[in-house]
Design a protein around this motif. Structure first.
Motif, PDB file in Angstrom:
ATOM      1  N   SER A  10      -9.817 -17.700   7.702  1.00 52.16           N
ATOM      2  CA  SER A  10     -10.228 -16.459   8.357  1.00 52.16           C
ATOM      3  C   SER A  10      -9.049 -15.599   8.835  1.00 52.16           C
ATOM      4  CB  SER A  10     -11.192 -16.742   9.503  1.00 52.16           C
ATOM      5  OG  SER A  10     -10.560 -17.480  10.519  1.00 52.16           O
ATOM      6  N   PRO A  11      -7.914 -16.173   9.256  1.00 53.58           N
ATOM      7  CA  PRO A  11      -6.800 -15.283   9.622  1.00 53.58           C
ATOM      8  C   PRO A  11      -6.300 -14.429   8.456  1.00 53.58           C
ATOM      9  CG  PRO A  11      -6.430 -17.467  10.523  1.00 53.58           C
ATOM     10  CD  PRO A  11      -7.624 -17.565   9.616  1.00 53.58           C
ATOM     11  N   ILE A  12      -6.473 -14.906   7.243  1.00 53.40           N
ATOM     12  CA  ILE A  12      -6.065 -14.138   6.070  1.00 53.40           C
ATOM     13  C   ILE A  12      -7.177 -13.177   5.666  1.00 53.40           C
ATOM     14  CG2 ILE A  12      -5.501 -14.316   3.608  1.00 53.40           C
ATOM     15  CD1 ILE A  12      -4.257 -17.060   4.272  1.00 53.40           C
ATOM     16  N   LEU A  13      -8.419 -13.651   5.692  1.00 54.42           N
ATOM     17  CA  LEU A  13      -9.530 -12.865   5.176  1.00 54.42           C
ATOM     18  C   LEU A  13      -9.986 -11.753   6.108  1.00 54.42           C
ATOM     19  CD1 LEU A  13     -11.667 -15.744   3.634  1.00 54.42           C
ATOM     20  CD2 LEU A  13     -10.312 -14.048   2.413  1.00 54.42           C
ATOM     21  N   ASN A  14     -10.002 -11.992   7.411  1.00 49.57           N
ATOM     22  CA  ASN A  14     -10.551 -11.008   8.355  1.00 49.57           C
ATOM     23  C   ASN A  14      -9.890  -9.630   8.273  1.00 49.57           C
ATOM     24  OD1 ASN A  14     -12.513 -12.737   9.252  1.00 49.57           O
ATOM     25  ND2 ASN A  14     -11.374 -13.395  11.054  1.00 49.57           N
ATOM     26  N   PRO A  15      -8.559  -9.533   8.245  1.00 52.66           N
ATOM     27  CA  PRO A  15      -7.973  -8.182   8.147  1.00 52.66           C
ATOM     28  C   PRO A  15      -8.311  -7.475   6.837  1.00 52.66           C
ATOM     29  CG  PRO A  15      -6.299  -9.787   8.778  1.00 52.66           C
ATOM     30  CD  PRO A  15      -7.542 -10.551   8.447  1.00 52.66           C
ATOM     31  N   LEU A  16      -8.489  -8.235   5.763  1.00 55.00           N
ATOM     32  CA  LEU A  16      -8.784  -7.627   4.473  1.00 55.00           C
ATOM     33  C   LEU A  16     -10.250  -7.228   4.338  1.00 55.00           C
ATOM     34  CD1 LEU A  16      -6.721 -10.005   2.182  1.00 55.00           C
ATOM     35  CD2 LEU A  16      -6.185  -7.638   2.752  1.00 55.00           C
ATOM     36  N   GLU A  17     -11.118  -7.872   5.107  1.00 57.80           N
ATOM     37  CA  GLU A  17     -12.555  -7.626   4.965  1.00 57.80           C
ATOM     38  C   GLU A  17     -13.068  -6.511   5.851  1.00 57.80           C
ATOM     39  OE1 GLU A  17     -14.195 -11.514   5.585  1.00 57.80           O
ATOM     40  OE2 GLU A  17     -13.919 -12.046   3.481  1.00 57.80           O
ATOM     41  N   ALA A  18     -12.210  -5.909   6.643  1.00 55.53           N
ATOM     42  CA  ALA A  18     -12.638  -4.817   7.510  1.00 55.53           C
ATOM     43  C   ALA A  18     -12.941  -3.588   6.665  1.00 55.53           C
ATOM     44  CB  ALA A  18     -11.543  -4.506   8.528  1.00 55.53           C
ATOM     45  N   GLY A  19     -14.081  -2.990   6.896  1.00 53.37           N
ATOM     46  CA  GLY A  19     -14.439  -1.775   6.182  1.00 53.37           C
ATOM     47  C   GLY A  19     -15.337  -2.032   4.995  1.00 53.37           C
ATOM     48  N   GLU A  20     -15.541  -0.981   4.242  1.00 46.33           N
ATOM     49  CA  GLU A  20     -16.423  -1.014   3.077  1.00 46.33           C
ATOM     50  C   GLU A  20     -15.600  -1.163   1.798  1.00 46.33           C
ATOM     51  OE1 GLU A  20     -19.840  -0.784   2.994  1.00 46.33           O
ATOM     52  OE2 GLU A  20     -19.708  -1.016   5.163  1.00 46.33           O
ATOM     53  N   PRO A  21     -16.193  -1.743   0.762  1.00 48.31           N
ATOM     54  CA  PRO A  21     -15.471  -1.786  -0.511  1.00 48.31           C
ATOM     55  C   PRO A  21     -15.308  -0.386  -1.093  1.00 48.31           C
ATOM     56  CG  PRO A  21     -17.642  -2.819  -0.724  1.00 48.31           C
ATOM     57  CD  PRO A  21     -17.471  -2.427   0.703  1.00 48.31           C
ATOM     58  N   ALA A  27     -16.827  -5.853 -10.476  1.00 46.29           N
ATOM     59  CA  ALA A  27     -16.791  -7.320 -10.414  1.00 46.29           C
ATOM     60  C   ALA A  27     -15.620  -7.879 -11.218  1.00 46.29           C
ATOM     61  CB  ALA A  27     -18.104  -7.893 -10.916  1.00 46.29           C
ATOM     62  N   SER A  28     -15.173  -7.166 -12.226  1.00 40.67           N
ATOM     63  CA  SER A  28     -14.044  -7.645 -13.028  1.00 40.67           C
ATOM     64  C   SER A  28     -12.750  -7.706 -12.208  1.00 40.67           C
ATOM     65  CB  SER A  28     -13.845  -6.758 -14.252  1.00 40.67           C
ATOM     66  OG  SER A  28     -13.490  -5.445 -13.867  1.00 40.67           O
ATOM     67  N   HIS A  29     -12.660  -6.949 -11.126  1.00 44.26           N
ATOM     68  CA  HIS A  29     -11.471  -6.994 -10.278  1.00 44.26           C
ATOM     69  C   HIS A  29     -11.296  -8.386  -9.680  1.00 44.26           C
ATOM     70  CE1 HIS A  29     -11.677  -2.363  -9.507  1.00 44.26           C
ATOM     71  NE2 HIS A  29     -11.286  -2.662 -10.731  1.00 44.26           N
ATOM     72  N   ARG A  30     -12.395  -9.017  -9.302  1.00 45.38           N
ATOM     73  CA  ARG A  30     -12.337 -10.372  -8.740  1.00 45.38           C
ATOM     74  C   ARG A  30     -11.847 -11.363  -9.805  1.00 45.38           C
ATOM     75  NH1 ARG A  30     -14.615 -12.494  -4.258  1.00 45.38           N
ATOM     76  NH2 ARG A  30     -15.847 -10.623  -3.956  1.00 45.38           N
ATOM     77  N   THR A  31     -12.345 -11.214 -11.029  1.00 50.50           N
ATOM     78  CA  THR A  31     -11.938 -12.109 -12.114  1.00 50.50           C
ATOM     79  C   THR A  31     -10.456 -11.957 -12.409  1.00 50.50           C
ATOM     80  OG1 THR A  31     -14.145 -11.929 -13.071  1.00 50.50           O
ATOM     81  CG2 THR A  31     -12.405 -12.749 -14.505  1.00 50.50           C
ATOM     82  N   ILE A  75      -7.280 -17.220  -2.811  1.00 52.67           N
ATOM     83  CA  ILE A  75      -8.091 -17.280  -1.590  1.00 52.67           C
ATOM     84  C   ILE A  75      -9.005 -16.058  -1.517  1.00 52.67           C
ATOM     85  CG2 ILE A  75      -7.992 -17.096   0.931  1.00 52.67           C
ATOM     86  CD1 ILE A  75      -5.437 -18.852   0.765  1.00 52.67           C
ATOM     87  N   VAL A  76      -8.434 -14.880  -1.718  1.00 54.41           N
ATOM     88  CA  VAL A  76      -9.238 -13.662  -1.639  1.00 54.41           C
ATOM     89  C   VAL A  76     -10.211 -13.584  -2.812  1.00 54.41           C
ATOM     90  CG1 VAL A  76      -9.170 -11.141  -1.637  1.00 54.41           C
ATOM     91  CG2 VAL A  76      -7.524 -12.426  -0.286  1.00 54.41           C
ATOM     92  N   ALA A  84     -12.655  -7.190   0.651  1.00 51.25           N
ATOM     93  CA  ALA A  84     -11.326  -7.801   0.639  1.00 51.25           C
ATOM     94  C   ALA A  84     -10.674  -7.656  -0.729  1.00 51.25           C
ATOM     95  CB  ALA A  84     -11.418  -9.271   1.034  1.00 51.25           C
ATOM     96  N   VAL A  85     -11.443  -7.891  -1.775  1.00 51.69           N
ATOM     97  CA  VAL A  85     -10.910  -7.738  -3.135  1.00 51.69           C
ATOM     98  C   VAL A  85     -10.541  -6.286  -3.377  1.00 51.69           C
ATOM     99  CG1 VAL A  85     -11.456  -7.947  -5.587  1.00 51.69           C
ATOM    100  CG2 VAL A  85     -12.196  -9.729  -4.005  1.00 51.69           C
ATOM    101  N   SER A  86     -11.384  -5.384  -2.943  1.00 54.48           N
ATOM    102  CA  SER A  86     -11.130  -3.963  -3.108  1.00 54.48           C
ATOM    103  C   SER A  86      -9.875  -3.539  -2.350  1.00 54.48           C
ATOM    104  CB  SER A  86     -12.338  -3.178  -2.608  1.00 54.48           C
ATOM    105  OG  SER A  86     -12.118  -1.810  -2.699  1.00 54.48           O
ATOM    106  N   ARG A  87      -9.681  -4.087  -1.165  1.00 51.80           N
ATOM    107  CA  ARG A  87      -8.507  -3.730  -0.374  1.00 51.80           C
ATOM    108  C   ARG A  87      -7.225  -4.218  -1.047  1.00 51.80           C
ATOM    109  NH1 ARG A  87      -8.128  -3.150   5.778  1.00 51.80           N
ATOM    110  NH2 ARG A  87      -9.886  -1.869   5.205  1.00 51.80           N
ATOM    111  N   LEU A  88      -7.256  -5.402  -1.658  1.00 54.74           N
ATOM    112  CA  LEU A  88      -6.075  -5.885  -2.369  1.00 54.74           C
ATOM    113  C   LEU A  88      -5.762  -5.024  -3.578  1.00 54.74           C
ATOM    114  CD1 LEU A  88      -5.867  -9.778  -2.522  1.00 54.74           C
ATOM    115  CD2 LEU A  88      -4.448  -8.173  -1.309  1.00 54.74           C
ATOM    116  N   TRP A  89      -6.790  -4.554  -4.251  1.00 55.21           N
ATOM    117  CA  TRP A  89      -6.605  -3.694  -5.415  1.00 55.21           C
ATOM    118  C   TRP A  89      -6.068  -2.337  -4.996  1.00 55.21           C
ATOM    119  CZ3 TRP A  89      -6.753  -3.937 -10.623  1.00 55.21           C
ATOM    120  CH2 TRP A  89      -7.167  -5.138 -11.171  1.00 55.21           C
ATOM    121  N   GLY A  90      -6.389  -1.900  -3.805  1.00 55.54           N
ATOM    122  CA  GLY A  90      -5.944  -0.587  -3.338  1.00 55.54           C
ATOM    123  C   GLY A  90      -6.942   0.485  -3.738  1.00 55.54           C
ATOM    124  N   LYS A  91      -6.638   1.707  -3.338  1.00 60.40           N
ATOM    125  CA  LYS A  91      -7.526   2.825  -3.625  1.00 60.40           C
ATOM    126  C   LYS A  91      -7.087   3.465  -4.930  1.00 60.40           C
ATOM    127  CE  LYS A  91      -8.662   3.658   1.118  1.00 60.40           C
ATOM    128  NZ  LYS A  91      -8.718   4.571   2.209  1.00 60.40           N
TER     129      LYS A  91
END
Length: 94
Positions: A10-21, A27-31, A75-76, A84-91
């Motif tokens: 959760s310390p890694i995931l919580n900051p990334l999961e804030a907000g909307e995707p 779904a291919s971004h996760r893969t 992990i993400v 969280a996946v969307s945040r790692l990918w960026g805008k």
């Protein structure tokens, strides 16, 4: 099991999961994130082999960097929400 792992990381995931995707999330971004994570862990393993073979302490830097990037990606990719996946990918595409 997944909830226990989510709580552990959760310390890694919580900051990334804030907000909307992002509206551009697919779904291919996760893969792709999972595949890239595995590739980075393979690179870390190759670097570990180089460290064992050569004995050079400088091989620790790529091991640490590749392991951190690969671990974070997996992990993400496996436990994180779409946000969280969307945040790692960026805008992208805005």
């Amino acid at each position: 099991m997944k909830q226990a792992l989510r709580k552990l990381f959760s310390p890694i995931l919580n900051p990334l999961e804030a907000g909307e995707p992002s509206p551009h999330y697919r779904a291919s971004h996760r893969t792709v994130l999972n595949v890239v994570g595995l590739l980075f862990l393979v690179l870390a393993s190759v670097s570990l082999g180089a460290l064992v073979y050569t004995g050079e302490p400088g091989a620790l830097i790529p091991i640490l960097v590749f392991s951190a990037i690969g671990g974070l990606s997996l992990i993400v990719g496996m436990l994180g929400t779409d946000a969280a996946v969307s945040r790692l990918w960026g805008k992208r595409g805005d």
